[in-house]
Motif scaffolding. Sequence first.
Motif, PDB file in Angstrom:
ATOM      1  N   CYS C 219       0.840  -1.208   0.000  1.00  0.00           N
ATOM      2  CA  CYS C 219       0.000   0.000   0.000  1.00  0.00           C
ATOM      3  C   CYS C 219       0.868   1.249   0.000  1.00  0.00           C
ATOM      4  N   VAL C 220       1.952   1.203   0.766  1.00  0.00           N
ATOM      5  CA  VAL C 220       2.860   2.347   0.833  1.00  0.00           C
ATOM      6  C   VAL C 220       3.471   2.560  -0.549  1.00  0.00           C
ATOM      7  N   GLN C 221       3.835   1.433  -1.158  1.00  0.00           N
ATOM      8  CA  GLN C 221       4.426   1.468  -2.488  1.00  0.00           C
ATOM      9  C   GLN C 221       3.462   2.071  -3.497  1.00  0.00           C
ATOM     10  N   ALA C 222       2.192   1.723  -3.358  1.00  0.00           N
ATOM     11  CA  ALA C 222       1.205   2.140  -4.358  1.00  0.00           C
ATOM     12  C   ALA C 222       0.747   3.580  -4.144  1.00  0.00           C
ATOM     13  N   CYS C 223       0.890   4.116  -2.943  1.00  0.00           N
ATOM     14  CA  CYS C 223       0.318   5.430  -2.641  1.00  0.00           C
ATOM     15  C   CYS C 223       1.009   6.535  -3.436  1.00  0.00           C
ATOM     16  N   PRO C 224       0.237   7.339  -4.160  1.00  0.00           N
ATOM     17  CA  PRO C 224       0.860   8.393  -4.969  1.00  0.00           C
ATOM     18  C   PRO C 224       1.173   9.661  -4.179  1.00  0.00           C
ATOM     19  N   THR C 225       0.723   9.724  -2.931  1.00  0.00           N
ATOM     20  CA  THR C 225       0.923  10.941  -2.138  1.00  0.00           C
ATOM     21  C   THR C 225       1.643  10.591  -0.842  1.00  0.00           C
ATOM     22  N   ALA C 226       1.586  11.470   0.126  1.00  0.00           N
ATOM     23  CA  ALA C 226       2.217  11.201   1.423  1.00  0.00           C
ATOM     24  C   ALA C 226       1.259  10.522   2.382  1.00  0.00           C
ATOM     25  N   THR C 227       0.120  10.056   1.885  1.00  0.00           N
ATOM     26  CA  THR C 227      -0.884   9.481   2.776  1.00  0.00           C
ATOM     27  C   THR C 227      -0.350   8.246   3.484  1.00  0.00           C
ATOM     28  N   LEU C 228       0.284   7.368   2.727  1.00  0.00           N
ATOM     29  CA  LEU C 228       0.946   6.206   3.313  1.00  0.00           C
ATOM     30  C   LEU C 228       2.436   6.403   3.069  1.00  0.00           C
ATOM     31  N   GLN C 229       3.153   6.696   4.121  1.00  0.00           N
ATOM     32  CA  GLN C 229       4.547   7.087   3.956  1.00  0.00           C
ATOM     33  C   GLN C 229       5.436   6.367   4.964  1.00  0.00           C
ATOM     34  N   GLU C 230       6.591   5.927   4.513  1.00  0.00           N
ATOM     35  CA  GLU C 230       7.548   5.317   5.432  1.00  0.00           C
ATOM     36  C   GLU C 230       7.921   6.322   6.516  1.00  0.00           C
ATOM     37  N   ARG C 231       7.975   5.858   7.756  1.00  0.00           N
ATOM     38  CA  ARG C 231       8.411   6.737   8.841  1.00  0.00           C
ATOM     39  C   ARG C 231       9.809   7.248   8.598  1.00  0.00           C
ATOM     40  N   SER C 232      10.637   6.375   7.998  1.00  0.00           N
ATOM     41  CA  SER C 232      12.024   6.787   7.797  1.00  0.00           C
ATOM     42  C   SER C 232      12.085   7.986   6.858  1.00  0.00           C
ATOM     43  N   VAL C 233      11.170   8.044   5.884  1.00  0.00           N
ATOM     44  CA  VAL C 233      11.151   9.203   4.982  1.00  0.00           C
ATOM     45  C   VAL C 233      10.661  10.433   5.739  1.00  0.00           C
ATOM     46  N   VAL C 234       9.646  10.220   6.594  1.00  0.00           N
ATOM     47  CA  VAL C 234       9.154  11.335   7.395  1.00  0.00           C
ATOM     48  C   VAL C 234      10.291  11.889   8.258  1.00  0.00           C
ATOM     49  N   GLU C 235      11.080  10.972   8.825  1.00  0.00           N
ATOM     50  CA  GLU C 235      12.118  11.409   9.755  1.00  0.00           C
ATOM     51  C   GLU C 235      13.371  11.916   9.051  1.00  0.00           C
ATOM     52  N   LEU C 236      13.763  11.249   7.967  1.00  0.00           N
ATOM     53  CA  LEU C 236      15.047  11.589   7.345  1.00  0.00           C
ATOM     54  C   LEU C 236      14.919  12.497   6.128  1.00  0.00           C
ATOM     55  N   GLY C 237      13.790  12.398   5.433  1.00  0.00           N
ATOM     56  CA  GLY C 237      13.656  13.139   4.183  1.00  0.00           C
ATOM     57  C   GLY C 237      13.846  12.218   2.994  1.00  0.00           C
ATOM     58  N   MET C 238      13.729  12.796   1.814  1.00  0.00           N
ATOM     59  CA  MET C 238      13.775  12.008   0.590  1.00  0.00           C
ATOM     60  C   MET C 238      15.185  11.467   0.326  1.00  0.00           C
ATOM     61  N   PRO C 239      15.263  10.221  -0.130  1.00  0.00           N
ATOM     62  CA  PRO C 239      16.561   9.691  -0.548  1.00  0.00           C
ATOM     63  C   PRO C 239      17.023  10.388  -1.824  1.00  0.00           C
ATOM     64  N   THR C 240      18.315  10.286  -2.083  1.00  0.00           N
ATOM     65  CA  THR C 240      18.838  10.966  -3.267  1.00  0.00           C
ATOM     66  C   THR C 240      19.430  10.019  -4.302  1.00  0.00           C
ATOM     67  N   ARG C 241      19.685   8.770  -3.891  1.00  0.00           N
ATOM     68  CA  ARG C 241      20.248   7.845  -4.883  1.00  0.00           C
ATOM     69  C   ARG C 241      19.846   6.414  -4.525  1.00  0.00           C
ATOM     70  N   SER C 242      19.973   5.524  -5.488  1.00  0.00           N
ATOM     71  CA  SER C 242      19.550   4.141  -5.267  1.00  0.00           C
ATOM     72  C   SER C 242      20.646   3.166  -5.647  1.00  0.00           C
ATOM     73  N   VAL C 243      20.650   2.032  -4.946  1.00  0.00           N
ATOM     74  CA  VAL C 243      21.487   0.907  -5.338  1.00  0.00           C
ATOM     75  C   VAL C 243      20.569  -0.311  -5.395  1.00  0.00           C
ATOM     76  N   VAL C 244      20.571  -1.010  -6.522  1.00  0.00           N
ATOM     77  CA  VAL C 244      19.723  -2.188  -6.644  1.00  0.00           C
ATOM     78  C   VAL C 244      20.445  -3.387  -6.051  1.00  0.00           C
ATOM     79  N   THR C 245      19.776  -4.069  -5.130  1.00  0.00           N
ATOM     80  CA  THR C 245      20.407  -5.206  -4.481  1.00  0.00           C
ATOM     81  C   THR C 245      19.364  -6.270  -4.176  1.00  0.00           C
TER      82      THR C 245
END
Lengths: 499, 74, 945
Positions: C219-245
């Motif tokens: 559901c968090v993955q599917a949400c297009p807004t901040a309605t369902l949001q990871e706490r870590s994003v709320v606390e840390l802010g948006m990530p800036t880069r990705s590593v696929v693993t």
Amino acid sequence: MKVFVPKDSAAVSVGADEVAELLARAGAQVVRTGSRGMLWLEPLVEVETDAGRVGYGPVAPEDVDGLVAAGMLDGTAPGLGLVEDLPWMRAQQRLTFVRVGVVDPADPADHERHGGLDGLRAALGMDPADVVTAVTDSGLRGRGGAGFPTGVKWKTVADAESELKFVCCNADEGDSGTFADRMLMEGDPFTLLTGMTIAAYAVGASEGYVYVRSEYPDAVAALRTAIVAARGQGWLGESVLGSGFAFDVHVRVGAGAYICGEETSMLESLEGKRGTVRPKPPIPALEGLFGHPTVVNNVLSLASVPTILADGAEAYAALGVGRSRGTQVFQLGGNIARGGVLETAFGISLGELVETFGGGTLSGRPVRAVQVGGPLGAYLPVEQFDLPMDYEAFAASGAMVGHGGIVVFDDTVDMSSMARFAMEFCAEESCGRCTPCRIGAVRGVETIDRIRAGEDREANLVLLEDLCELMTDGSLCAMGGLTPLPVRSAITHFGEDFR
Amino acid sequence: MDELGPELRMVSDIVVQFAHRPADDAAAAIAAHLTRFWHPRMRHRLVAAVDAGADVDPVVVRVARMLSPAVPAP
Amino acid sequence: MSLLKEPDFGTPARSGEATVELTVDGVAVAVPPGTSVMRAAAQAGLEVPKLCATDSLEAFGSCRLCVVEIDGARGTPASCTTPVAPGMVVRTQTEKLGKLRRGVMELYISDHPLDCLTCSANGDCELQDMAGVTGLREVRYGSGVDAGANHMDLLSDTSNPYFEFDPAKCILCSRCVRACDEVQGTLALTIEGRGFDSKVSPGAGGTFMESDCVSCGACVQACPTATLQERSVVELGMPTRSVVTTCAYCGVGCSFKAELRGSGDSTEVVRMVPHKDGGANEGHSCVKGRFAFGYASHPDRVLTPRVRDSIADEWREVSWEEAITHTARRLRAIQAEHGAGAIGAITSSRCTNEEVYVVQKMVRAAFGNNNVDTCARVCHSPTGYGLNQTFGTSAGTQDFASVADADVIMVIGANPTDAHPVFGSRMKKRLRQGARLIVADPRSIDLVRSPHIEAAHHLALNPGTNVAIVNAMAHVVVTEGLVDRGFVDARCENTGEWEEFIADPAHSPEAVEEITGVPASDVRAAARLYATAGNAAIYYGLGVTEHSQGSTMVMGMANLAMATGNIGRSGVGVNPLRGQNNVQGSCDMGSFPHELPGYRHVSDGSVREVYEQLWGTPLLDEPGLRIPNMFDSALDGSFRALFVQGEDIAQSDPNTGHVHAALAALDLVVVQDLFVNETAKFAHVLLPGTSFLEKDGTFTNAERRINRVRPVTAARTGKQEWQIVCEIAQAMGYPMHYDDAAQIMDEIALTTPTFSGVSFAHLDAVGSVQWPCTPERPEGTPIMHVDGFVRGKGRFMVTPYVPTRERSNRRFPLILTTGRILSQYNVGAQTRRTANVAWHPEDVLELHPHDAEVRGVADGDRVELASRVGSTSLRARISDRMPVGVCYTTFHHPVSGANVVTTDNSDWATNCPEYKVTAVQVTPSTALTAAVPAQEETTVGAGRG
């Protein structure tokens, strides 16, 4: 002495049960029937005489003793005369409603005596494809409001490949000012069952469902009684009328949501889910109930089928105008002198219905506006009383025939409040799935309130028009799509109420 | 702990799996299994236990006979 | 590297040839029939504005932003719900459409807080994007409270430890509800109320934690807004880069984008986002992989090597150099005193292929023996044996996607919705589409009956009677003429002997009814269904292997599949659901004492020669010790030193008392792990390991898919695990060096035919491959045995049913079976160090109400659980999922010590322990007692309770 007292819930609400009981005590053989549709005459008591049925009405319980003493039971007391000769009755062409108010809805023999099985017998003697053709040729269009050609829909279902097909009757009659479905189900349920059986035979369906709104307990009871009787008669079941064709019907009761009158919502609800609209495509004719090809028709569409098969497509198609063939069942309500149900060929003018049948307003004041086609229908001014009842003519005028409901208002009506009501109704009944309807209707109410309060009137009228355009073009179903009809028509025809 | 070490318990678990086969067949299959999967020290101990007269299924005795020339010293 | 954004085509792909040609805004495009206009437009490179559409979910048609104009069609249909038609002419950008879209956005924003700059989704919000795309410039209704009715006062639900639900920001697109329904299949979310009052609601109006939500994150993955949001994003802010693993939990092997902030030492994982291109998971996740990665930065991590002379001593922190030199010196000293064969190692299925490969190489080349085994010994070794004997290869036959083609799914001794949740969701999707289900399990696992799913047959067999059931099913197939004669005649051997055996009336469902407890009619019906209803697939887990007849059962299932022709195409097969992330890989890498990499026996001279040439040292041609043999040998004094790579044998292996005694008897225990686990309490050297976020290598999942594990951060310990192993070997005098992990894979590819096409560069280019992967088949092999079996002909094996020696009796009248649950993982070393404990704070003993009643045990009571070998104390849970006479627990928490009671019984062929059947007694207890082995003193350092 045989007397007929309606058991229709409209008649019962004004004392028909007490009247029936008193008549029985007075020694009459009482037969409970449906209503003839002249609601201002209810309870309307009819007495069988050699000349025909003599009518008395309205008969209040306290009138019974006097009427009986005056010779009512042999038809000699002064009354309305022969019911068939009443102007209201004579001016109609009753095909779908021919047995409503006449027969005992619980008695299959009575139904058969009045020709109720002629259509089914004729159909079973034909190739299913020919039945579809007959319905197509009759010009019958969906009486629920959309006016889609019934035969075309049936052909789609008939041509679909599936081991399982359904016929679903939409009896979620939720439009304000409409009650024809109910009166037919209460007054002649066998005709609906027969119509469904013919549809099933034509498309190859084996199961039928009637989806009835929960506000219609008497209709549900009448249908259930009729289904049990029909099974007992072999009209439903493993071999309908001994033909080898198997079909059965079940009744399902809705849960009080207007939106379930929308066909895809109704299917969701029938499947046991929350009643929300499904996008089309896929159309129900191909992927309907539980994903199988499904005929979804209104009560009146299905109940019109037996007469088409009994008397032939040509006879039916001979009635009406333009592409609106056959008869329509109109319901007169609101501020009207003579309210009720009547059936007549398409083409009758709006004015004739309101003035000739309805007798103008009940208040006696001049008619100012008429809403045709339910709460999502347009408001029409008296200047348009010459508009013929015809799908295309109404559409051209920004209005719709809908389910044939006509609600009359006199000159005291404030049309901005009626426009507000339309938005409010939409907000109340929206399923909430699509944005234009879910949020738009609420914003519509608020915007009309601002207009009525004189706040930024011109700008808000522009906003309201933009919203109407968005709801019309952007909504998922007719609920949001048609709500602008009463709003825009109120602004167009009664603009002074918004200034 | 098993008195005679785990090898006798383990081999008896294996023997019952081959009970549907004639004794010689079964012994050959079991010997092959032990050669393939068992550490030589375990095979050696099995042979030693049988040689010491452990009370075992006759098939185990045959297995031990088949193993003994081949079992390397631990 | 920047933040990886995957394209969203709006609606799911349709299979088939791209035969429908249409033009969108003048661009010609061809797509398969059934494709939406929206997807066709996206393929033409034209993005139609959308909010409720996303390509992981079926079209819904609710937002009305994606309206288009189509020549000849009335009005402005939604492009997401409108299928393409040949010759269609579509316009996505007209003045009218622009006005409609702005109108929709105007409505949305009139009921949305205008706090974009301080919103946690700022920069990652589709609503924000669409406001931009549609050119919304004013909201004439006003916004939020100014507009009128609004949802600004709805309260946030912060019950879930990993994500927040803020309904004030909800746009009612239903993507969360649909993701829960369609992707996860839990159906925990619903839309409550109607019209403007519609609201996303977990279950019947409670919080997320009170609902059926399994916190998979869909559901968090599917949400297009901040309605369902990871706490870590709320606390840390948006990530800036990705590593696929690749996730390091179960054998599904999900691909993730680790979304990060900072670089180098300041790198912080903001969130783990399932990767849409991941072959195993295709964008889905579970509560462990999605959220439970915090253990990697838990303060309990050991980051500096430790040494001590005796396990009674305190630990001493030392340099890497000292730790490595000390370890090598001690190992050589013990060999000098007790012989080359006195030492050995256990590899870990948690580690990469490269890390495992170097350990077995160290054992064979530097230790000079074959005393290497892997923790797969205690889980799936019977799979290796059984499938090798019958099919010729020690691996499952299918890819995960194959389940979408199955008509009948038979789940035996597996609980995919808990233990393999992402695959479980795939399976449930197919079951909801109408595939029939057979479950063989003593317990009524969730799959037996869950929303829109009901097993056609639940064969609730007595624990330990798998072989009797599978034989009875095969008996029905053979005696009722349901054998696929064409397949069997053309592709199998040993048919006659097997059919004669299985047709014996002793194997009939009626004859074994008494043994299995399953009505014969059910077994017959299940067998007929399996044999006749199209594609039939078997999925199994440790409920098959962890029995004294585990290998027999694997062969029994293979027999059944061959007899009915259910091998060699999509939708069929025999599929082990591997417990750990790299069980398949650790087995592939030559971790077994009798096999070199690629399942080649040490006695095969030609294979040995390959390695002897490359490694420059002679190799032994006799099998080494298995893990249980190591313990036995430790107790008899012939085995003195053990190197344990990332496995907690002191907690996870059966008969804890015996294991502890063996460990305590060793002269040297070297543990390489993230934490001071239970085994480390017996260790003399503790070598800090790396978490999956630090590793560079590959994992191989249950479908033989080799996935890249990429380092998100540098090793927090300063060394990669493979480096440590190489340095120990070097210090022992055996030269062993690689510049990087890629070189290790190159060596694997060079020496192992089934891996010959694999390299890091190839994996980076194609994403992942399923072995066999050769230069001729660079794309790998999703489905095996298509044209012939790996061993040539499939071999029917005679599979007698031999009951376990473990029997219930008057003293131990119940049978205990063990397993695991969704939120925790194995011994819990990782998940217990995350917020997942919110779901499972302790192991409980599930009991049937009848068994509880007769013992006077109430729900929540503490009970004593005792077997022949030990006893422990747990809280009881009364559960009608259990059959009478069977109880169940998990082993996620060391304090509960479930394995204190499990026995030494093991699979006859592989010594895989019989975790699934232990005769026990349960009695009410008041004291909070610790786990106590019944025999063999636990020596110092146990420190339990």
